[in-house]
Scaffold this motif. Structure first.
Motif, short mmCIF file in Angstrom:
data_model
loop_
_atom_site.label_atom_id
_atom_site.label_comp_id
_atom_site.label_asym_id
_atom_site.label_seq_id
_atom_site.Cartn_x
_atom_site.Cartn_y
_atom_site.Cartn_z
N VAL A 336 0.84 -1.21 0.00
CA VAL A 336 0.00 0.00 0.00
C VAL A 336 0.88 1.25 0.00
O VAL A 336 0.62 2.22 -0.73
CB VAL A 336 -0.96 -0.01 1.21
N VAL A 337 1.92 1.23 0.82
CA VAL A 337 2.85 2.37 0.85
C VAL A 337 3.53 2.53 -0.52
O VAL A 337 3.75 3.66 -0.98
CB VAL A 337 3.90 2.17 1.96
N SER A 338 3.84 1.43 -1.20
CA SER A 338 4.47 1.50 -2.52
C SER A 338 3.55 2.14 -3.54
O SER A 338 3.99 2.92 -4.39
CB SER A 338 4.87 0.09 -2.98
N VAL A 339 2.26 1.82 -3.47
CA VAL A 339 1.30 2.43 -4.38
C VAL A 339 1.25 3.94 -4.16
O VAL A 339 1.32 4.74 -5.11
CB VAL A 339 -0.10 1.82 -4.19
N ILE A 340 1.14 4.35 -2.91
CA ILE A 340 1.08 5.78 -2.60
C ILE A 340 2.37 6.47 -3.03
O ILE A 340 2.38 7.56 -3.61
CB ILE A 340 0.82 5.99 -1.10
N ILE A 373 5.28 -2.30 -8.22
CA ILE A 373 4.00 -1.66 -7.93
C ILE A 373 4.13 -0.14 -8.00
O ILE A 373 3.25 0.56 -8.54
CB ILE A 373 3.50 -2.09 -6.54
N ALA A 374 5.22 0.42 -7.45
CA ALA A 374 5.43 1.87 -7.50
C ALA A 374 5.53 2.35 -8.95
O ALA A 374 4.98 3.40 -9.30
CB ALA A 374 6.68 2.24 -6.72
N SER A 375 6.23 1.59 -9.80
CA SER A 375 6.36 1.97 -11.20
C SER A 375 5.02 1.90 -11.91
O SER A 375 4.68 2.77 -12.73
CB SER A 375 7.39 1.06 -11.90
N LEU A 376 4.23 0.86 -11.61
CA LEU A 376 2.91 0.74 -12.23
C LEU A 376 1.98 1.86 -11.76
O LEU A 376 1.14 2.34 -12.53
CB LEU A 376 2.32 -0.63 -11.89
N ALA A 377 2.11 2.25 -10.49
CA ALA A 377 1.30 3.37 -10.00
C ALA A 377 1.64 4.65 -10.74
O ALA A 377 0.77 5.48 -11.05
CB ALA A 377 1.51 3.54 -8.50
#
Length: 440
Positions: A336-340, A373-377
């Protein structure tokens, strides 16, 4: 002095002298092309002399270096006698060539080769570098000095290791990340200023390295004129900005956490391949892209104190939040933190994931998935920016492309760890070939 009584192994000595000669000819070729008195043969001789000095020993190396120094003095005296300017640049290149030859004679390979390639590049890019330096503004010069101060002055003064009551903050790790991200942006700004936009490749790719969201927003806004060529250029530019963001984030992992980068290789490669495929799907992609009407995409200054504090603050917040979320909610909390973090700054989120692996807070596969996930976000957050174009066809095409990149990236991330484990178990000797050990 008498010659040292040693038996030189012929193949090794020949390889060292051949490398020295090749490097001397490389820089001599550039000097010959510019019509200098010291050209191909002179630099070849100097490098070969240096190599022989390195093979013979330190005393002969010093003697040959002194003789090359006398040669440069003679060259400049001759130039001044004919009322011409002194050849200071060529003289410096001659001394560097001699030192590189000595290094080759002593058995060094990568170091002298790198030095000579850099020197040759500096000589060949004289006009570009001169034009760039003369065109520097006061703000750009201040940005360069500030980056140097942060890297050379402030970094050594920061405390080592974790600090604070819970040992969650590592000042040096955070500052290295700030300098690294800012350095990428600064180098990109220099390239941008030296070569200009030059069409969609430079506008999309280099802009994506600095800030993909800014680039996507600018290119989408230029598609409002509904012109077919402009829409095609915006489509390809946005995909190139996305690919540049993926390359930047993958590069950060390689530098900061090679083990995470190895596990994340499969999803990042898959996402890059899908991005490239959608780029070439465009029916105008085979046209000469240097003529694309993208115009100038404005970039912020290469570096500023506000940018440094922003990157550092985001990194620290994501680092602390990642540790606390991992402890409280397990892997799901970190994701969740990675998405944000990917929505705010994917580069900072990827760097934070790498730092958490480095201090043992999370396992490698969790950090790898978090970086993906961070890159996809970051990819997903660009879709609202695309809607600025008010072009339904462009939004639909890019939405389909981003959805494909996201879905296949997630699938690749899920399969990456099992696939790597399978290969390590079934391919003999593969583990020895890997640059870093991979915990399974």
């Amino acid at each position: 002095m008498s010659l040292p009584e040693v038996k030189w192994p012929y193949p090794i000595s020949l390889m060292r002298l051949s490398l020295a000669l090749a490097l001397g000819l490389l820089i001599g070729l550039e000097r010959e092309r510019r019509g200098k008195e010291a050209g191909l043969r002179t630099f070849g001789f100097i490098a070969l002399l240096g190599g022989m000095g390195g093979v013979l020993g330190d005393s002969y190396a010093y003697l040959i270096l002194a003789l090359v120094g006398l040669l440069t003095i003679f060259l400049n005296m001759q130039r001044l006698r004919t009322n011409e300017t002194a050849e200071l640049t060529t003289s410096a290149a001659m001394i560097i060539t001699c030192v590189a030859g000595i290094l080759c004679g002593k058995g060094h390979t990568a170091t002298p080769a790198s030095i000579m390639v850099i020197v040759t590049a500096l000589l060949a890019w004289k006009d570009r570098l001169t034009g760039f330096s003369l065109g520097l503004t006061e703000n750009e010069m201040r940005s360069a000095l500030l980056l140097a101060i942060l890297a050379i002055v402030i970094y050594p003064a920061l405390p080592e290791g974790a600090i604070g009551p819970w040992k969650l903050i590592e000042p040096r790790t955070a500052w290295v990340t700030v300098i690294l991200i800012a350095g990428i942006g600064f180098a990109n700004y220099v390239l941008w200023k030296m070569y200009g936009t030059r069409g969609i490749v430079m506008a999309g790719f280099l802009g994506g390295l600095v800030n993909s969201s800014i680039t996507v927003s600018e290119l989408a806004a230029r598609a409002r004129d509904k012109h077919r060529d402009t829409i095609s250029a915006a489509y390809r530019g946005i995909l190139l900005a996305t690919g540049a963001m993926l390359i930047r984030n993958g590069g950060l992992l390689v530098i900061l956490a090679p083990s995470v980068a190895l596990t994340a290789t499969m999803p990042f490669v898959v996402m890059l391949l899908v991005t490239g495929a959608w780029f070439f799907v465009d029916r105008n992609a085979t046209r000469q892209i240097s003529s694309d009407p993208t115009g100038q995409v404005e970039l912020p200054l290469p570096f500023s104190l506000a940018a440094a504090l922003k990157f550092g603050l985001i990194f620290l917040v994501l680092h602390v939040a990642g540790v606390l979320a991992q402890q409280a909610f397990g892997e799901a909390g970190f994701y969740v933190v990675s998405v944000i973090g990917g929505v705010v700054s994917s580069a900072s989120a990827v760097a934070a994931a790498a730092s958490l692996v480095d201090n043992g807070s999370i396992p490698v596969h969790v950090a790898s998935t978090g970086a993906v996930i961070a890159s996809l976000a970051s990819v997903a957050i660009n879709l609202p920016l695309v809607m600025r174009s008010n072009n339904r066809a462009l939004v639909l095409r890019l939405s389909l492309a981003m959805l494909t990149i996201t879905v296949l990236g997630v699938i690749a991330a899920l399969l990456a760890q099992p696939m790597l484990s399978f290969l390590l178990e079934n391919v003999p000797g593969l583990e020895q070939l890997l640059p870093v050990p991979v915990p399974l």
